[in-house]
Motif scaffolding. Structure first.
Motif, PDB file in Angstrom:
ATOM      1  N   ASP A 527      37.281  51.921  40.837  1.00 21.57           N
ATOM      2  CA  ASP A 527      36.493  51.147  39.877  1.00 21.57           C
ATOM      3  C   ASP A 527      36.393  49.684  40.298  1.00 21.57           C
ATOM      4  OD1 ASP A 527      38.715  49.665  38.703  1.00 21.57           O
ATOM      5  OD2 ASP A 527      39.317  51.551  37.777  1.00 21.57           O
ATOM      6  N   LEU A 528      35.573  48.934  39.557  1.00 28.79           N
ATOM      7  CA  LEU A 528      35.287  47.546  39.926  1.00 28.79           C
ATOM      8  C   LEU A 528      36.522  46.658  39.820  1.00 28.79           C
ATOM      9  CD1 LEU A 528      33.015  45.585  40.776  1.00 28.79           C
ATOM     10  CD2 LEU A 528      32.593  45.121  38.350  1.00 28.79           C
ATOM     11  N   SER A 529      37.420  46.979  38.923  1.00 27.66           N
ATOM     12  CA  SER A 529      38.629  46.155  38.773  1.00 27.66           C
ATOM     13  C   SER A 529      39.440  46.172  40.071  1.00 27.66           C
ATOM     14  CB  SER A 529      39.497  46.660  37.613  1.00 27.66           C
ATOM     15  OG  SER A 529      40.043  47.919  37.903  1.00 27.66           O
ATOM     16  N   VAL A 530      39.414  47.287  40.743  1.00 24.43           N
ATOM     17  CA  VAL A 530      40.141  47.385  42.018  1.00 24.43           C
ATOM     18  C   VAL A 530      39.500  46.443  43.028  1.00 24.43           C
ATOM     19  CG1 VAL A 530      40.772  48.942  43.910  1.00 24.43           C
ATOM     20  CG2 VAL A 530      40.830  49.769  41.554  1.00 24.43           C
ATOM     21  N   MET A 531      38.191  46.490  43.075  1.00 25.07           N
ATOM     22  CA  MET A 531      37.493  45.639  44.040  1.00 25.07           C
ATOM     23  C   MET A 531      37.725  44.154  43.733  1.00 25.07           C
ATOM     24  SD  MET A 531      33.571  45.572  45.138  1.00 25.07           S
ATOM     25  CE  MET A 531      33.737  46.796  46.400  1.00 25.07           C
ATOM     26  N   LEU A 532      37.686  43.776  42.470  1.00 24.95           N
ATOM     27  CA  LEU A 532      37.889  42.365  42.124  1.00 24.95           C
ATOM     28  C   LEU A 532      39.306  41.917  42.480  1.00 24.95           C
ATOM     29  CD1 LEU A 532      35.938  41.935  38.736  1.00 24.95           C
ATOM     30  CD2 LEU A 532      35.184  41.511  41.072  1.00 24.95           C
ATOM     31  N   ARG A 533      40.237  42.788  42.293  1.00 27.98           N
ATOM     32  CA  ARG A 533      41.627  42.446  42.691  1.00 27.98           C
ATOM     33  C   ARG A 533      41.723  42.223  44.190  1.00 27.98           C
ATOM     34  NH1 ARG A 533      43.557  46.036  38.847  1.00 27.98           N
ATOM     35  NH2 ARG A 533      43.727  47.717  40.347  1.00 27.98           N
ATOM     36  N   GLU A 534      41.006  43.040  44.927  1.00 29.10           N
ATOM     37  CA  GLU A 534      41.018  42.914  46.397  1.00 29.10           C
ATOM     38  C   GLU A 534      40.468  41.560  46.831  1.00 29.10           C
ATOM     39  OE1 GLU A 534      41.985  45.092  48.927  1.00 29.10           O
ATOM     40  OE2 GLU A 534      43.038  46.028  47.234  1.00 29.10           O
ATOM     41  N   ARG A 535      39.489  41.040  46.073  1.00 30.59           N
ATOM     42  CA  ARG A 535      38.819  39.809  46.481  1.00 30.59           C
ATOM     43  C   ARG A 535      39.485  38.558  45.915  1.00 30.59           C
ATOM     44  NH1 ARG A 535      34.715  39.649  49.413  1.00 30.59           N
ATOM     45  NH2 ARG A 535      34.574  37.445  48.881  1.00 30.59           N
ATOM     46  N   LEU A 536      40.502  38.758  45.127  1.00 32.54           N
ATOM     47  CA  LEU A 536      41.096  37.636  44.391  1.00 32.54           C
ATOM     48  C   LEU A 536      41.408  36.423  45.252  1.00 32.54           C
ATOM     49  CD1 LEU A 536      43.686  38.480  41.612  1.00 32.54           C
ATOM     50  CD2 LEU A 536      41.723  36.938  41.560  1.00 32.54           C
ATOM     51  N   ASN A 537      42.034  36.625  46.386  1.00 36.58           N
ATOM     52  CA  ASN A 537      42.467  35.483  47.208  1.00 36.58           C
ATOM     53  C   ASN A 537      41.460  35.092  48.276  1.00 36.58           C
ATOM     54  OD1 ASN A 537      44.932  35.280  45.799  1.00 36.58           O
ATOM     55  ND2 ASN A 537      45.708  37.050  46.957  1.00 36.58           N
ATOM     56  N   LYS A 538      40.288  35.645  48.153  1.00 36.59           N
ATOM     57  CA  LYS A 538      39.262  35.299  49.138  1.00 36.59           C
ATOM     58  C   LYS A 538      38.340  34.217  48.580  1.00 36.59           C
ATOM     59  CE  LYS A 538      39.426  39.772  51.330  1.00 36.59           C
ATOM     60  NZ  LYS A 538      38.801  41.083  51.491  1.00 36.59           N
ATOM     61  N   PRO A 539      37.755  33.431  49.446  1.00 34.49           N
ATOM     62  CA  PRO A 539      36.862  32.354  48.966  1.00 34.49           C
ATOM     63  C   PRO A 539      35.624  32.942  48.278  1.00 34.49           C
ATOM     64  CG  PRO A 539      36.825  32.516  51.365  1.00 34.49           C
ATOM     65  CD  PRO A 539      37.875  33.453  50.900  1.00 34.49           C
ATOM     66  N   LEU A 540      35.070  32.119  47.449  1.00 42.23           N
ATOM     67  CA  LEU A 540      33.885  32.553  46.695  1.00 42.23           C
ATOM     68  C   LEU A 540      32.764  32.970  47.640  1.00 42.23           C
ATOM     69  CD1 LEU A 540      32.194  32.768  44.062  1.00 42.23           C
ATOM     70  CD2 LEU A 540      31.655  30.337  44.349  1.00 42.23           C
ATOM     71  N   ASP A 541      32.219  34.113  47.334  1.00 43.59           N
ATOM     72  CA  ASP A 541      31.080  34.604  48.098  1.00 43.59           C
ATOM     73  C   ASP A 541      29.954  34.841  47.101  1.00 43.59           C
ATOM     74  OD1 ASP A 541      29.187  35.994  49.487  1.00 43.59           O
ATOM     75  OD2 ASP A 541      30.603  37.343  50.495  1.00 43.59           O
ATOM     76  N   THR A 542      28.986  33.901  47.078  1.00 43.12           N
ATOM     77  CA  THR A 542      27.938  34.000  46.055  1.00 43.12           C
ATOM     78  C   THR A 542      27.096  35.259  46.216  1.00 43.12           C
ATOM     79  OG1 THR A 542      26.565  32.556  47.427  1.00 43.12           O
ATOM     80  CG2 THR A 542      27.748  31.534  45.617  1.00 43.12           C
ATOM     81  N   GLU A 543      26.948  35.700  47.433  1.00 40.20           N
ATOM     82  CA  GLU A 543      26.144  36.926  47.641  1.00 40.20           C
ATOM     83  C   GLU A 543      26.860  38.145  47.056  1.00 40.20           C
ATOM     84  OE1 GLU A 543      23.043  37.076  48.495  1.00 40.20           O
ATOM     85  OE2 GLU A 543      23.180  34.894  48.536  1.00 40.20           O
ATOM     86  N   PHE A 544      28.176  38.140  47.196  1.00 38.66           N
ATOM     87  CA  PHE A 544      28.966  39.228  46.609  1.00 38.66           C
ATOM     88  C   PHE A 544      28.793  39.214  45.081  1.00 38.66           C
ATOM     89  CE2 PHE A 544      32.866  40.330  44.317  1.00 38.66           C
ATOM     90  CZ  PHE A 544      33.133  41.621  44.761  1.00 38.66           C
ATOM     91  N   VAL A 545      28.873  38.004  44.495  1.00 34.50           N
ATOM     92  CA  VAL A 545      28.744  37.877  43.045  1.00 34.50           C
ATOM     93  C   VAL A 545      27.347  38.303  42.618  1.00 34.50           C
ATOM     94  CG1 VAL A 545      28.783  36.280  41.097  1.00 34.50           C
ATOM     95  CG2 VAL A 545      30.414  35.990  42.974  1.00 34.50           C
ATOM     96  N   ARG A 546      26.350  37.842  43.344  1.00 30.39           N
ATOM     97  CA  ARG A 546      24.973  38.187  42.997  1.00 30.39           C
ATOM     98  C   ARG A 546      24.771  39.712  42.990  1.00 30.39           C
ATOM     99  NH1 ARG A 546      21.332  34.320  44.156  1.00 30.39           N
ATOM    100  NH2 ARG A 546      22.243  33.926  46.180  1.00 30.39           N
ATOM    101  N   TYR A 547      25.258  40.300  44.087  1.00 34.12           N
ATOM    102  CA  TYR A 547      25.032  41.741  44.241  1.00 34.12           C
ATOM    103  C   TYR A 547      25.684  42.529  43.101  1.00 34.12           C
ATOM    104  CZ  TYR A 547      25.045  46.434  46.123  1.00 34.12           C
ATOM    105  OH  TYR A 547      24.850  47.783  46.273  1.00 34.12           O
ATOM    106  N   TYR A 548      26.976  42.243  42.817  1.00 33.24           N
ATOM    107  CA  TYR A 548      27.671  43.074  41.818  1.00 33.24           C
ATOM    108  C   TYR A 548      27.299  42.665  40.384  1.00 33.24           C
ATOM    109  CZ  TYR A 548      30.056  45.497  45.472  1.00 33.24           C
ATOM    110  OH  TYR A 548      30.293  46.295  46.548  1.00 33.24           O
ATOM    111  N   ALA A 549      26.885  41.414  40.193  1.00 36.43           N
ATOM    112  CA  ALA A 549      26.386  41.013  38.858  1.00 36.43           C
ATOM    113  C   ALA A 549      25.093  41.761  38.556  1.00 36.43           C
ATOM    114  CB  ALA A 549      26.171  39.509  38.811  1.00 36.43           C
ATOM    115  N   ARG A 550      24.316  41.892  39.591  1.00 36.57           N
ATOM    116  CA  ARG A 550      23.061  42.622  39.414  1.00 36.57           C
ATOM    117  C   ARG A 550      23.350  44.112  39.162  1.00 36.57           C
ATOM    118  NH1 ARG A 550      19.751  41.835  44.419  1.00 36.57           N
ATOM    119  NH2 ARG A 550      19.281  39.738  43.712  1.00 36.57           N
ATOM    120  N   GLU A 551      24.339  44.637  39.881  1.00 29.48           N
ATOM    121  CA  GLU A 551      24.690  46.060  39.742  1.00 29.48           C
ATOM    122  C   GLU A 551      25.141  46.377  38.317  1.00 29.48           C
ATOM    123  OE1 GLU A 551      23.321  47.662  42.554  1.00 29.48           O
ATOM    124  OE2 GLU A 551      25.113  48.918  42.355  1.00 29.48           O
TER     125      GLU A 551
END
Ligand SMILES: Nc1ncnc2c1ncn2[C@@H]1O[C@H](COP(=O)(O)OP(=O)(O)OP(=O)(O)O)[C@@H](O)[C@H]1O
Length: 765
Positions: A527-551
């Motif tokens: 699920d998405l919570s797993v993916m967000l946990r994986e990205r926690l310590n990574k720098p902001l990626d606006t394209e990642f946010v755009r893509y999954y916000a749209r999803e």
């Protein structure tokens, strides 16, 4: 002996019978010289063998004449004071022996012999002389006797003439010389006899060593005995066994000694071997240790070789070549057969022996194994064993798939036992029928693993009879709680309604049995919570946010478009199914009646972190506790939840996550508690377009909140992409238009702008 001494003494005192007693002594000597020594027992000898009666007589005579008895006692041999005492009788110095006052015993100047009634008093020192030697000694002794008799006769004659007896000094010297000769002869004989016995004892000891300790079997010992006999026979046949081999000092072969845990010194002590043998035994010991070390090194090498080769079918294909006794084949065989097995403990031989190989044992090879091993000598035995083993192996039906058996112990018994085949069958564990499968509407599903669990449910990965994988949601329902029952019935109804919607997890089957609701659904990967946990310590990626916000917006749009409010949107309720994000968990979802903005739910709410203020206000939270079970939800509540999820994508946590417990709920409800939107997140600029989108989602007023379509059309989720040429062209046209028109009104400018904006929509990405 004392009997003879008495007779001699009487003779010395003038008894004419003395000669008879002397001749009797002589004959005793002769008979003893020829006597067999088979019954001799060295253990009965306390000191060196006693002097013959004859010798004692002579010595006594000599002492009588010379008065130097002590001289003879000082020959360096043991003399037992316990059993012997001097008696100064009228006839001169004599020695008589007493044992316990009355027991007959023998004594001599060399020592005493323990009385043994089962054995005649004998001269153990001369009874094994060769006949010629005995004759020679007898001749010398007879000569001495004759001289003595003559001397005595003259002495008696002189005495009868009232002349004092005189001793001729020359005669005395002759006597002493003769006695020395006799002594030397007897000493030689004694030495020879001792050596013979020692050799015999070593031979017995050797056999005992070969037979080993008490654990030996009769088969083993008979085998070894026959082995030794065969060795002798073989050597006889080769002419190697000379007469001297059977004489008193045979060469003892120490090469077959089995030391066990003993070192040479301990070995010599344990088996009462004379210390002079220690060097030779030590040499053998060192050789054996060297051999042992060599074998250990070879074993290490061969075991690693074995690993490599044993898997080779070539090896098994070549096993028929074992009959080939060429040297080339010897090494591979030794290597392949693995670690050498010491075979010396029982047999006195050593050398590598092929280990047990996993075999299929049949009647013929079993018989081969059962055959007795041939007689062997040290050198040939190892070779014979190897050849024999190869023959046995060649006849065996070797199964290379069998697991390797344990190496046998170092004894012959192991060779005679048929190899035990260990068959290891690897089976897949049979799943227990209990709780591993479930039948829903005549379809059986087998549980594979647990995917997750929620407040009232557990979700398992399952597969049906065609091995297709599903998610089984098992929900415990309180049948007495009407709202609960209705709620889950509602979920089923909504999922039925959302059938074939690509962004909603599919429901395939369901059943309600004994207060348990079973839902067979499309199975997601994570699920998405797993993916967000994986990205926690990574720098902001606006394209990642755009893509999954749209999803997620697309997922909610699908639900909203059919008039359904989810009411519990959170990252864990979006799952990836083969790469596509899908919405799950409609437990508290409800259909919103047409033309209705909000509905009221009468069930427990979900996670406060993502809950809209209007929902919490409706629940009338006071001091953290809801005093009403009725709460208001609508589509804007889902948008608020979406805004919280996008906020988490950018800043790592939901907007009110820094508040704990009930403070969080109060903060959500309280309009004065403002949400912060930092423009930089850990060094990375947060685009305004993102902040704008989140702000329109988290508007406290649900009526002013953007809807899902608005979200999807937002600049952030639907940006316009224009080229540089497009901009230049636009600016040029605007300036030229102004020059031509002269004065341009505001209204005209607005119309032109709208025109451009409309044009730009074609450039949305
Ligand atoms: N179809 C599915 N495929 C894969 N995983 C799933 C599926 N359905 C649910 N899960 C997993 O199981 C977890 C719990 O599922 P679900 O949210 O439906 O249960 P719940 O009891 O409603 O939980 P809660 O009450 O906390 O919302 C989910 O977070 C998800 O990780």
């Amino acid at each position: 002996m004392s009997r003879y001494l008495s007779q001699d003494r009487r003779g010395a005192d003038g008894n004419i019978e003395g000669a008879g007693s002397l001749s009797r002594s002589t004959s005793t000597i002769r008979s003893m010289v020829d006597a067999s020594d088979d019954e001799e027992d060295e253990d009965n000898i306390i000191g060196p063998p006693k002097l013959s009666d004859f010798g004692s007589n002579l010595l006594n005579e000599s002492a009588n004449h010379s008065g130097t008895f002590t001289k003879f006692r000082g020959l360096g041999m043991a003399h037992s004071p316990r059993v012997t005492q001097r008696i100064d009788g009228p006839g001169g110095n004599n020695i008589v022996s007493h044992r316990n006052g009355s027991s007959p015993s023998s004594s001599s100047i060399f020592g005493s012999t323990v009385y043994n009634p089962a054995r005649p008093s004998s001269m153990t020192t001369v009874n094994n002389l060769k006949h010629e030697d005995s004759s020679r000694i007898s001749t010398v002794k007879n000569d001495v006797l004759n001289r003595t008799l003559e001397r005595r006769r003259l002495s008696r004659t002189a005495s009868s003439l009232s002349n004092p007896p005189t001793v001729n000094s020359i005669d005395l010297k002759d006597h002493e010389v003769n006695i020395e000769k006799i002594k030397q002869t007897i000493r030689d004989e004694t030495t020879s006899k001792l050596l013979e016995r020692r050799a015999k004892r070593f031979l017995n000891l050797e056999r005992r060593n070969r037979l080993g300790p008490a654990k030996r079997t009769s088969m083993t010992s008979s085998l070894i005995t026959s082995e030794m006999d065969d060795l002798l026979i073989q050597r006889d046949a080769k002419g190697e066994v000379e007469q001297q081999d059977r004489e008193m000092t045979p060469q003892v072969d120490y090469s077959n000694i089995v030391f066990g845990d003993l070192n040479p010194f301990q070995y010599v002590n344990k088996y009462n071997i004379p210390m002079e043998e220690l060097p030779q035994i030590s040499k053998v010991y060192i050789e054996k240790r060297k051999e042992e070390n060599r074998r250990v090194a070879l074993r290490k090498h061969s075991s690693s070789s074995l690993n490599v080769v044993s898997n080779s079918s070539q090896y098994w294909a070549n096993k028929g070549n074992y009959d080939d006794k060429s040297e080339e084949n010897e090494k591979p065989v030794a290597d392949l057969l693995g670690p050498a097995i010491r075979h010396s403990d029982q047999t006195g031989t050593s050398g590598p022996l092929p280990p047990r190989t996993p075999v299929q044992l049949n009647e013929s090879n079993h018989n081969v194994m059962k055959q007795e091993l041939p007689a062997h000598n040290n050198e040939n035995y190892n070779v014979n064993k190897l050849i024999r083993k190869r023959e046995v192996l060649a006849n065996l039906n070797v199964n290379q798939k069998e697991p390797e058996l344990k190496k046998p112990k170092n004894n012959l018994e192991q060779l005679d036992k048929p190899a035990i085949i260990k068959r290891v069958e690897i089976q897949e564990p049979k799943p227990s029928k209990k709780n591993t499968s479930i039948v829903i509407n005549n379809e059986e599903y087998e549980k594979i693993e647990l995917l997750g669990s929620g407040g009232s449910s557990k979700v398992y990965k399952v597969r049906d009879s065609s091995k297709k994988v599903f998610a089984l949601k098992r929900v415990a329902i309180d049948m007495f709680e009407e709202s609960s029952v209705e709620s889950f019935k509602g979920e089923i109804a909504l999922l039925e309604k959302l059938k074939n919607q690509e962004r909603v997890v599919q429901l395939y089957n369901y059943a309600l049995e004994s207060s348990v609701l079973y839902l067979i659904m499309e199975c997601g990967d994570y699920d998405l919570s797993v993916m967000l946990r994986e990205r926690l310590n990574k720098p902001l990626d606006t394209e990642f946010v755009r893509y999954y916000a749209r999803e997620i917006s697309h997922c909610v749009k699908v639900v909203h478009d059919v008039g359904i409010v989810h009411s519990d949107l959170k990252p864990a309720n979006f799952i990836f199914v083969k790469g596509t994000l899908k919405i799950i968990d409609f437990g508290i979802a409800n259909a919103v009646p047409e033309h209705t903005v909000n509905i009221y739910r009468e069930t427990q709410i979900g996670t406060p972190n993502y809950m809209a203020p209007e929902a919490l206000v409706a629940m009338n939270y006071t001091n953290g506790e809801s005093n009403v079970s009725r709460w208001k939800v609508g589509k804007p509540s889902d948008v608020w939840s979406l805004g919280c999820i996008i906020y988490q994508m950018v800043y790592g946590k939901p907007p009110y996550a820094s508040f704990q417990g009930n403070d969080r709920i109060r903060a959500i409800i309280k309009p004065s508690v403002k949400i912060e939107y930092p423009s930089v997140k850990e060094g990375v600029t947060v685009p305004n377009s993102i902040i704008e989108l989140i702000k329109v989602c988290l508007n406290r007023d649900p009526n002013k909140r953007v809807d899902v379509d608005g979200m999807l059309n937002s600049t952030f989720l639907s940006p316009i992409l224009v080229s540089e040429a497009f901009v230049r062209d636009l600016v040029k046209n605007a300036v030229e238009y102004g020059i031509k028109q002269g004065d341009v009104s505001i209204t005209t400018i607005d119309a032109l702008a709208n025109d451009v904006i409309e044009k730009l929509s074609e450039y949305r990405i």
